[in-house]
Design a protein around this motif. Sequence first.
Motif, PDB file in Angstrom:
ATOM      1  N   ASP A 196       6.874   0.240  -5.833  1.00  0.00           N
ATOM      2  CA  ASP A 196       5.713   0.808  -5.136  1.00  0.00           C
ATOM      3  C   ASP A 196       4.440   0.052  -5.489  1.00  0.00           C
ATOM      4  OD1 ASP A 196       7.310   2.689  -3.922  1.00  0.00           O
ATOM      5  OD2 ASP A 196       6.768   4.329  -5.284  1.00  0.00           O
ATOM      6  N   GLU A 197       4.312  -0.339  -6.753  1.00  0.00           N
ATOM      7  CA  GLU A 197       3.131  -1.099  -7.176  1.00  0.00           C
ATOM      8  C   GLU A 197       3.106  -2.460  -6.505  1.00  0.00           C
ATOM      9  OE1 GLU A 197       0.821  -2.493 -11.275  1.00  0.00           O
ATOM     10  OE2 GLU A 197       2.637  -1.276 -11.399  1.00  0.00           O
ATOM     11  N   PHE A 198       4.268  -3.112  -6.457  1.00  0.00           N
ATOM     12  CA  PHE A 198       4.360  -4.401  -5.754  1.00  0.00           C
ATOM     13  C   PHE A 198       3.938  -4.231  -4.298  1.00  0.00           C
ATOM     14  CE2 PHE A 198       6.295  -7.703  -3.266  1.00  0.00           C
ATOM     15  CZ  PHE A 198       6.324  -8.830  -4.076  1.00  0.00           C
ATOM     16  N   ASP A 199       4.439  -3.181  -3.670  1.00  0.00           N
ATOM     17  CA  ASP A 199       4.147  -2.943  -2.255  1.00  0.00           C
ATOM     18  C   ASP A 199       2.665  -2.691  -2.026  1.00  0.00           C
ATOM     19  OD1 ASP A 199       4.779  -2.654   0.440  1.00  0.00           O
ATOM     20  OD2 ASP A 199       5.200  -0.512   0.252  1.00  0.00           O
ATOM     21  N   SER A 200       2.037  -1.940  -2.909  1.00  0.00           N
ATOM     22  CA  SER A 200       0.625  -1.601  -2.723  1.00  0.00           C
ATOM     23  C   SER A 200      -0.295  -2.790  -2.967  1.00  0.00           C
ATOM     24  CB  SER A 200       0.238  -0.441  -3.641  1.00  0.00           C
ATOM     25  OG  SER A 200       0.280  -0.832  -5.002  1.00  0.00           O
ATOM     26  N   ILE A 201       0.121  -3.720  -3.827  1.00  0.00           N
ATOM     27  CA  ILE A 201      -0.737  -4.862  -4.178  1.00  0.00           C
ATOM     28  C   ILE A 201      -0.432  -6.086  -3.319  1.00  0.00           C
ATOM     29  CG2 ILE A 201      -1.337  -6.506  -6.018  1.00  0.00           C
ATOM     30  CD1 ILE A 201      -0.759  -4.161  -7.998  1.00  0.00           C
ATOM     31  N   ILE A 202       0.849  -6.411  -3.160  1.00  0.00           N
ATOM     32  CA  ILE A 202       1.244  -7.624  -2.434  1.00  0.00           C
ATOM     33  C   ILE A 202       1.821  -7.292  -1.066  1.00  0.00           C
ATOM     34  CG2 ILE A 202       2.755  -9.649  -2.446  1.00  0.00           C
ATOM     35  CD1 ILE A 202       2.655  -9.597  -5.506  1.00  0.00           C
TER      36      ILE A 202
END
Length: 277
Positions: A196-202
């Motif tokens: 989810d963090e990857f998706d929100s940032i990249i």
Amino acid sequence: MLTIGAHLSITKGFENIGLESLSIDANTFQFFPRNPRGGKAKPLDSTDVGALEELMANTTMDVILAHAPYVINLASKSEKTRNNAYELFEDDLRRLDNLPNNMYNFHPGSHVQQGPEKGIELISESLNKLIREDMKTTILLETMAGKGTEIGRTFEEIQSIIENVEMDEKLGVCLDTCHVYDGGYDIVGDLDGVIDEFDSIIGLDRLKAIHLNDSKYGLNSHKDRHEKIGQGEIGLEAITNIINHEKLRDLPFFLETPNDVEGYKEEIKLLRELYEY
């Protein structure tokens, strides 16, 4: 279907590396297009390339991954080092245009005490010059463990490079499981949170490949020491969760574990047994 392969040598040609991959039940492979320490690349053999194209057209092998030489550092303080990196990168991209469906993975670089902001600026500047509109190859930025002055330990650093590249549609990301775990992302205890963090940032649309490796030293170690699948700090349960995760399972996975070809064969067999078809 699980798309998985290993890092193999192309010294005997592309057709042979393709056949070797199929012999170990792989349906993709990673390779160095030249010596990993740089130097002149061997001329491409059009007959060999044609044989690889035919092999890929008649099997489930539909994508391959080239890995840039380790010496490439587009963020270096030294102009000579940056120029050398640029020339190798440019030559690899030109040669890869002759190969079927491929991607080109590279380590973003090390800022060498200039600070990550300056390093990111230098990398982006070079990519803006290197990327051509007619280029067939997708360039992948690899997530890093954060040892020394490496750039790319955080998703924010990767995204900062991407957002400063004009033709960013030519860019993607290769997530290395050992690197992100060593870098501080807990893919063992909170895989959903990391995704989810990857998706929100990249953005997950940028995620094009995964280097599937266990880790010798583990979370936040910043060591970048790969281990065989199930024999490191990530462990087999977490690896199983990764290859079966609904947001990751359809990506190509590439093994960079400390193995010979027979070792890769055993790991692929194990992973295919653990994959939920």
